[in-house]
Design a protein around this motif. Structure first.
Motif, PDB file in Angstrom:
ATOM      1  N   LEU A   5      59.398-100.600  37.495  1.00 52.79           N
ATOM      2  CA  LEU A   5      60.848-100.511  37.277  1.00 52.79           C
ATOM      3  C   LEU A   5      61.289-101.395  36.118  1.00 52.79           C
ATOM      4  CD1 LEU A   5      62.180-100.472  40.955  1.00 52.79           C
ATOM      5  CD2 LEU A   5      62.328 -98.618  39.291  1.00 52.79           C
ATOM      6  N   LEU A   6      60.728-102.585  36.040  1.00 53.46           N
ATOM      7  CA  LEU A   6      61.109-103.499  34.957  1.00 53.46           C
ATOM      8  C   LEU A   6      60.722-102.936  33.591  1.00 53.46           C
ATOM      9  CD1 LEU A   6      60.180-106.924  36.609  1.00 53.46           C
ATOM     10  CD2 LEU A   6      62.475-106.156  35.984  1.00 53.46           C
TER      11      LEU A   6
ATOM     12  N   LEU B 270      57.530 -93.759  39.838  1.00 55.01           N
ATOM     13  CA  LEU B 270      58.892 -94.193  39.553  1.00 55.01           C
ATOM     14  C   LEU B 270      59.860 -93.636  40.582  1.00 55.01           C
ATOM     15  CD1 LEU B 270      60.910 -95.615  37.714  1.00 55.01           C
ATOM     16  CD2 LEU B 270      60.963 -93.561  36.288  1.00 55.01           C
TER      17      LEU B 270
ATOM     18  N   PHE C  25      67.858-102.535  48.309  1.00 53.75           N
ATOM     19  CA  PHE C  25      69.106-103.047  47.747  1.00 53.75           C
ATOM     20  C   PHE C  25      70.238-102.926  48.757  1.00 53.75           C
ATOM     21  CE2 PHE C  25      72.921-102.912  45.090  1.00 53.75           C
ATOM     22  CZ  PHE C  25      72.719-104.042  44.295  1.00 53.75           C
TER      23      PHE C  25
ATOM     24  N   ARG D 213      62.095 -96.058  42.826  1.00 58.22           N
ATOM     25  CA  ARG D 213      63.565 -95.987  42.880  1.00 58.22           C
ATOM     26  C   ARG D 213      64.037 -95.911  44.328  1.00 58.22           C
ATOM     27  NH1 ARG D 213      63.980 -91.273  38.452  1.00 58.22           N
ATOM     28  NH2 ARG D 213      64.325 -92.501  36.558  1.00 58.22           N
TER      29      ARG D 213
ATOM     30  N   LEU E 272      63.857-107.040  44.316  1.00 55.93           N
ATOM     31  CA  LEU E 272      62.565-106.983  43.633  1.00 55.93           C
ATOM     32  C   LEU E 272      61.504-107.779  44.382  1.00 55.93           C
ATOM     33  CD1 LEU E 272      63.666-107.345  39.885  1.00 55.93           C
ATOM     34  CD2 LEU E 272      62.777-105.291  40.998  1.00 55.93           C
TER      35      LEU E 272
ATOM     36  N   ILE F 297      69.508-108.291  42.928  1.00 57.12           N
ATOM     37  CA  ILE F 297      68.370-107.668  42.252  1.00 57.12           C
ATOM     38  C   ILE F 297      67.103-108.470  42.523  1.00 57.12           C
ATOM     39  CG2 ILE F 297      67.337-107.319  39.965  1.00 57.12           C
ATOM     40  CD1 ILE F 297      70.035-106.331  38.995  1.00 57.12           C
TER      41      ILE F 297
ATOM     42  N   LEU G 166      73.991 -96.776  43.248  1.00 57.40           N
ATOM     43  CA  LEU G 166      73.861 -98.132  43.760  1.00 57.40           C
ATOM     44  C   LEU G 166      75.156 -98.845  43.414  1.00 57.40           C
ATOM     45  CD1 LEU G 166      70.289 -98.670  42.386  1.00 57.40           C
ATOM     46  CD2 LEU G 166      70.879 -98.507  44.792  1.00 57.40           C
TER      47      LEU G 166
ATOM     48  N   PHE H 155      63.520 -99.225  46.013  1.00 60.63           N
ATOM     49  CA  PHE H 155      64.501-100.190  45.504  1.00 60.63           C
ATOM     50  C   PHE H 155      65.859 -99.941  46.153  1.00 60.63           C
ATOM     51  CE2 PHE H 155      67.719-101.782  42.674  1.00 60.63           C
ATOM     52  CZ  PHE H 155      67.202-102.944  42.129  1.00 60.63           C
TER      53      PHE H 155
END
Lengths: 186, 78
Positions: free
Chosen positions: A143-144, A171, A182, A175, A132, A128, A116, A178
């Motif tokens: 993730l947090l 997870l 992103f 990912r 999120l 971010i 990323l 995300f």
């Protein structure tokens, strides 16, 4: 309580003083983690500040109920997650907005094995937050929590009500989602 | 879950004063292997507002606030 060793200075503290000093340590060691979770989970600095205050105030009032079955940080996270989820639920009830369709992001072409990349570090927080905000609550929270190096997969699993294996599986998907989101914030 | 971040070199504090342009160059094109690494970096650079501690001090110190009760007893084992 053990007697102080000979030669050691013993300063008698009142219960309130002792509680205060212990609570200060608790706050010093955990405030960043709790504030960051609240900030990125709620997406609003002022709400995160209020939530962090409320979480530690609850902790202060309920420390006598802490049984030591989990770490203090895990216990604080539990309080924070419940508090933030209640706040978000209240907003949902009032505004009736929904997250993006999960399938859209699940099917997005994301190269999860590529790094990323961010060009301007000052924009990182904004991107971010935007990313999120588009994630399902479950992925956002996962993730947090996983980002906190003090938590094991087992502890994360306990906090989100999943087995460690389920945490690992989700997870991977979190990912991927995300990364796809992103990329779109660039 | 603990692992080395690829950003260790970039995260080091500069040993001497550098110009703004140089700092900007150092901060650009940062890469993260995954989402957690990015969030970890973001968290490390997030400042907790000092107002929270001040509010807590008032909240826990006010006469109306519930006392910590048996917390200190638990800590001392009595």
């Amino acid at each position: 309580m053990n007697e102080p060793a000979a030669g050691c200075e013993f300063v008698e503290e009142s219960p309130a003083d002792l509680a205060s000093s212990e609570f200060s340590s608790l706050y010093a060691e955990n405030s960043r983690a709790i504030y960051y979770l609240a900030l990125r989970f709620l997406g609003d600095p002022q709400k995160a500040e209020d939530a962090t205050h409320d979480v530690f105030l609850k902790a202060f009032r309920k420390l006598d109920q802490f049984r030591g079955e989990a770490s203090l940080r895990t216990w604080l996270y539990r309080i924070a997650i419940n508090h933030c989820q209640n706040l978000r639920q209240a907003w949902h009830d009032r505004h009736m907005f929904s997250n993006a369709d999960d399938a859209v992001w699940e099917n997005a072409a994301a190269k999860t094995d590529s790094p990323l990349r961010v060009l301007e570090i000052k924009e990182l927080g904004q991107r971010i937050q935007k990313t999120l905000a588009g994630l399902p609550d479950e992925y956002r929270l996962l993730l947090l929590l996983v980002a906190d190096e003090e938590l094991s997969y087992e502890q994360v699993g306990t906090l989100v009500g999943q087995s460690p294996d389920a945490v690992r599986g989700k997870l991977h998907r979190a990912r991927k989602t995300f990364a796809a989101l992103f990329e779109k914030t660039a | 879950m603990k692992h080395q971040t690829k950003l260790s070199e970039e995260q080091q504090q500069p040993s001497r004063q550098v110009g703004i342009e140089q700092q900007t160059q150092q901060q650009s094109a940062r890469e993260f292997a995954n989402a957690e690494e990015m969030l970890r970096y973001d968290a490390a650079h997030t400042t907790v507002p000092p107002g929270i501690a001040q509010r807590l001090q008032k909240s826990t110190g006010q006469p109306g606030a519930p006392p910590p009760r048996s917390w200190w007893r638990n800590l001392l084992g009595r």
